[in-house]
Scaffold this active site. Structure first.
Site, PDB file in Angstrom:
ATOM      1  N   GLU A 152      47.722  32.589  33.639  1.00 28.09           N
ATOM      2  CA  GLU A 152      47.306  31.588  34.633  1.00 28.09           C
ATOM      3  C   GLU A 152      46.050  30.816  34.239  1.00 28.09           C
ATOM      4  OE1 GLU A 152      47.080  34.808  34.737  1.00 28.09           O
ATOM      5  OE2 GLU A 152      45.495  35.593  36.028  1.00 28.09           O
ATOM      6  N   CYS A 161      48.152  41.861  33.766  1.00 29.82           N
ATOM      7  CA  CYS A 161      46.957  42.683  33.516  1.00 29.82           C
ATOM      8  C   CYS A 161      46.993  43.949  34.382  1.00 29.82           C
ATOM      9  CB  CYS A 161      45.707  41.842  33.739  1.00 29.82           C
ATOM     10  SG  CYS A 161      44.245  42.577  33.019  1.00 29.82           S
ATOM     11  N   TYR A 162      46.150  44.055  35.414  1.00 31.52           N
ATOM     12  CA  TYR A 162      46.216  45.223  36.297  1.00 31.52           C
ATOM     13  C   TYR A 162      47.635  45.382  36.851  1.00 31.52           C
ATOM     14  CZ  TYR A 162      45.056  48.359  40.208  1.00 31.52           C
ATOM     15  OH  TYR A 162      44.998  49.417  41.079  1.00 31.52           O
ATOM     16  N   LYS A 190      39.578  21.137  45.272  1.00 31.29           N
ATOM     17  CA  LYS A 190      39.067  19.824  45.686  1.00 31.29           C
ATOM     18  C   LYS A 190      40.075  18.693  45.432  1.00 31.29           C
ATOM     19  CE  LYS A 190      35.243  17.721  47.111  1.00 31.29           C
ATOM     20  NZ  LYS A 190      34.370  18.236  48.170  1.00 31.29           N
ATOM     21  N   ASP A 238      36.046  17.261  52.793  1.00 27.82           N
ATOM     22  CA  ASP A 238      36.655  18.514  53.244  1.00 27.82           C
ATOM     23  C   ASP A 238      36.715  18.606  54.761  1.00 27.82           C
ATOM     24  OD1 ASP A 238      36.468  18.872  50.566  1.00 27.82           O
ATOM     25  OD2 ASP A 238      34.840  20.331  50.655  1.00 27.82           O
ATOM     26  N   GLY A 257      43.095  42.665  38.364  1.00 31.58           N
ATOM     27  CA  GLY A 257      42.116  43.199  39.310  1.00 31.58           C
ATOM     28  C   GLY A 257      41.057  43.984  38.566  1.00 31.58           C
ATOM     29  N   HIS A 306      46.386  36.946  30.552  1.00 27.23           N
ATOM     30  CA  HIS A 306      46.387  36.129  31.769  1.00 27.23           C
ATOM     31  C   HIS A 306      47.060  34.779  31.513  1.00 27.23           C
ATOM     32  CE1 HIS A 306      43.823  38.585  34.384  1.00 27.23           C
ATOM     33  NE2 HIS A 306      43.279  39.003  33.249  1.00 27.23           N
TER      34      HIS A 306
END
Ligand code: XMP
Length: 529
Positions: free
Chosen positions: A173, A79-80, A385, A230, A50, A171
């Site tokens: 991710e 992280c945060y 997507k 979409d 964050g 991170h």
């Protein structure tokens, strides 16, 4: 389920995305979520990164209940999230770093033997990680040990010696941490014991069940469709959930591709069984665009009129709905917003957690929600997507539609430089139709991300037979891109382009010259305007 608590990092969405890649079900909720309000018990909790400093006044904090021994759910702080864990135990543990650490770093696990090493199971030696933080731990929180270091971070990853609480400063991710997915798997699957049985079909079933519960047995729902992937997938999902209590509206702005409106109507109603109303607004749009050359004004006019017409239709449907047996009021409004569009809306944005609900479709949600008092459903809000395409396949949406190139809301209005007169719209449409069909016939459609034929304002001299004549200039575009932020022109064979030019000039009245736009983005853009 792994619960991901969002502290507002721009990468939070990637955590759930990676967990889905591992077939692990993840639920993303705001960091302020109270454990007592959950209707499920997660197998594990991930605290995201964050933009805040944990020690700042007004910084967001997780419900202390997640740390309670009695709750007993494994926690991973990223992280945060790592700093939040340390701060919870003692605020002195976290300080502002003297050196900010952004970008690549080599992280080396520290082996202790036992459970504390489990986050790095299978990682030999050091691994490349992506760091992005200003604050750091000043000391190890009580009961913890260091499980990895980098050159600038003596506490790059920590673990509780007895409880399943882990923290990592980097991170895992993001794609810049190539083996990060292994860490997430170690946490979610090995440490938390989450099952790897998530699939798009289970997502589909859950989403349908969620929509049914949300809408209830009688309320009705409306939503705009464009013929794009979409909105079609969202409409199909709604129809699966509540049948013809969902009403799709297609506003023909006169700037869609040749025959597109008719095709969309057929596909949605006949093939997909969606209850659809087509409103022909083409004359209103083209009248409103008379004499307008400036691109942003064109966009505003098209966007504004679209909302007016959609709103008129919503009111009409609502009036009719009142007389339908067994059906209630129109209460909901659907939008096919995808995750990248809503990152903002679920992030924690300040001392009072706000869930923003507005997106950029020309202010439509605001008008529908504030003006009409409707509530918003976004069934695709967690998906990217490629996942929407997969969901579309699950729902039986035809491959051609699922793989369709994106098409801008203002349609060929942003592909015609200058005024959109009926004559110029006809010319651009016919040229586009020939070009796209030739791309399909050459088997190139799926290799290209987006293609169209646009029109210049100017005219050029041509010869036909022995006569000189003035005709418009067509600008062909075809780009390859993954994110639509940067793009390269597709390297067509000249012979192919020659054939396209010959057909367009011969078959479309009013064209004398065909060009191919080879500009990359940047500095160019994908559309002409
Ligand atoms: P540009 O031209 O900015 O396009 O490189 C990037 C992507 O955005 C689409 N685009 C739009 N979509 N309304 C839309 O719904 C718009 O006004 C608009 N302008 C550009 C474009 O088609 C491409 O996919």
């Amino acid at each position: 389920t792994i619960l991901v608590l969002d502290f507002g990092s721009q990468y939070t969405h990637l955590i759930t995305r990676r967990l889905r890649e591992l077939n692990v079900l993840a639920e993303l909720l705001p960091c302020t979520t109270k454990i007592a309000d959950l209707d499920f018990k997660p197998k594990g909790i991930i605290l995201s990164g964050g933009p805040f400093s944990v020690y700042e006044e007004g910084a967001p904090h997780a419900d202390p209940a997640i740390f309670e021994e009695s709750y007993g759910v494994p926690i991973l702080g990223i992280c945060y999230g790592l700093q939040e864990i340390a701060w919870r135990l003692s605020p002195e543990n976290v300080i502002a770093g003297t050196e900010r650490e952004y970008g690549h770093a080599d992280l080396t696990p520290d082996r202790h033997g036992g459970d504390v090493d489990r986050l790095f199971d299978g990682i030999e030696g050091s691994m490349q990680v992506y760091m992005s933080h200003g604050d750091r731990l000043s000391q190890l929180p009580q009961g913890f040990c260091t499980i990895a270091t980098t050159r600038n971070s003596p506490f790059a990853a920590i673990a509780h010696k007895e409880k399943a609480i882990y923290g990592i400063q980097a991170h895992p991710e993001v794609s810049h941490t190539p083996r990060g997915i292994e860490l997430l798997k170690n946490f979610a699957v090995n440490i938390c014991g989450a099952r790897q049985h998530w699939s798009m079909s289970s997502f589909c079933d859950q989403e349908i069940a969620r929509i049914r519960a949300l809408v209830g047995p009688t309320a009705q729902v409306i939503g705009a469709v464009s013929g794009g992937v979409d909105s079609t997938v969202a409409a199909k999902l709604m129809t699966e959930a509540i049948g013809d209590r969902f009403h799709a509206v297609l506003v023909d702005n006169g700037l869609m591709r040749l025959n597109e409106c008719q095709q969309v109507k057929e596909t949605l109603t006949e093939h997909l069984g969606i209850s659809l109303t087509v409103v022909d607004g083409s004359k209103r749009f083209l009248d409103a665009l008379k004499g307008v050359e400036e691109p942003e004004r064109k966009r505003k006019i098209i966007g504004g009129l679209f909302i007016d017409i959609f709103e008129e239709e919503a009111i009409r449907i609502e009036k009719e709905a009142e007389h339908t047996p067994n059906a209630g009021k129109v209460v909901w409004f659907v939008q096919g917003t995808l995750y990248p569009d809503v990152i903002e809306s679920i992030s924690f944005k300040g001392p009072s957690a706000t869930i923003k609900t507005h997106h950029n479709v020309g202010g439509l949600p605001e008008r529908m929600m504030n003006g009409q008092g409707l509530r918003l459903i976004e069934p695709l809000r967690e998906l990217f997507k490629d996942e929407v395409r997969e969901l579309g396949r699950q729902l039986g949406v035809h491959r051609d539609l699922v793989m369709r190139h994106p098409f801008p809301g203002p349609g060929i209005g942003v592909r015609i430089i200058g005024e959109c007169t009926p004559e110029r719209v006809r010319i651009a449409r016919e040229a586009d139709h020939i070009y796209i069909n030739m791309i399909r016939e050459a088997g190139l459609y799926d290799e290209i991300s987006q293609a169209y034929a646009g029109l210049d304002t100017n005219q050029a001299v041509g010869v036909m037979g022995d006569k000189r004549y003035m005709g418009y200039i067509v600008i062909l575009r075809a780009v390859v891109t993954t994110d639509f932020m940067t793009a390269e022109a597709y390297p067509f064979d000249m012979k192919f382009l020659n054939k396209v030019a010959v057909r367009i000039v011969n078959e479309v009245e009013g064209i004398s010259l065909v060009t191919y736009n080879v500009t990359s983005k940047p500095p160019g853009t994908i559309e002409l305007q």
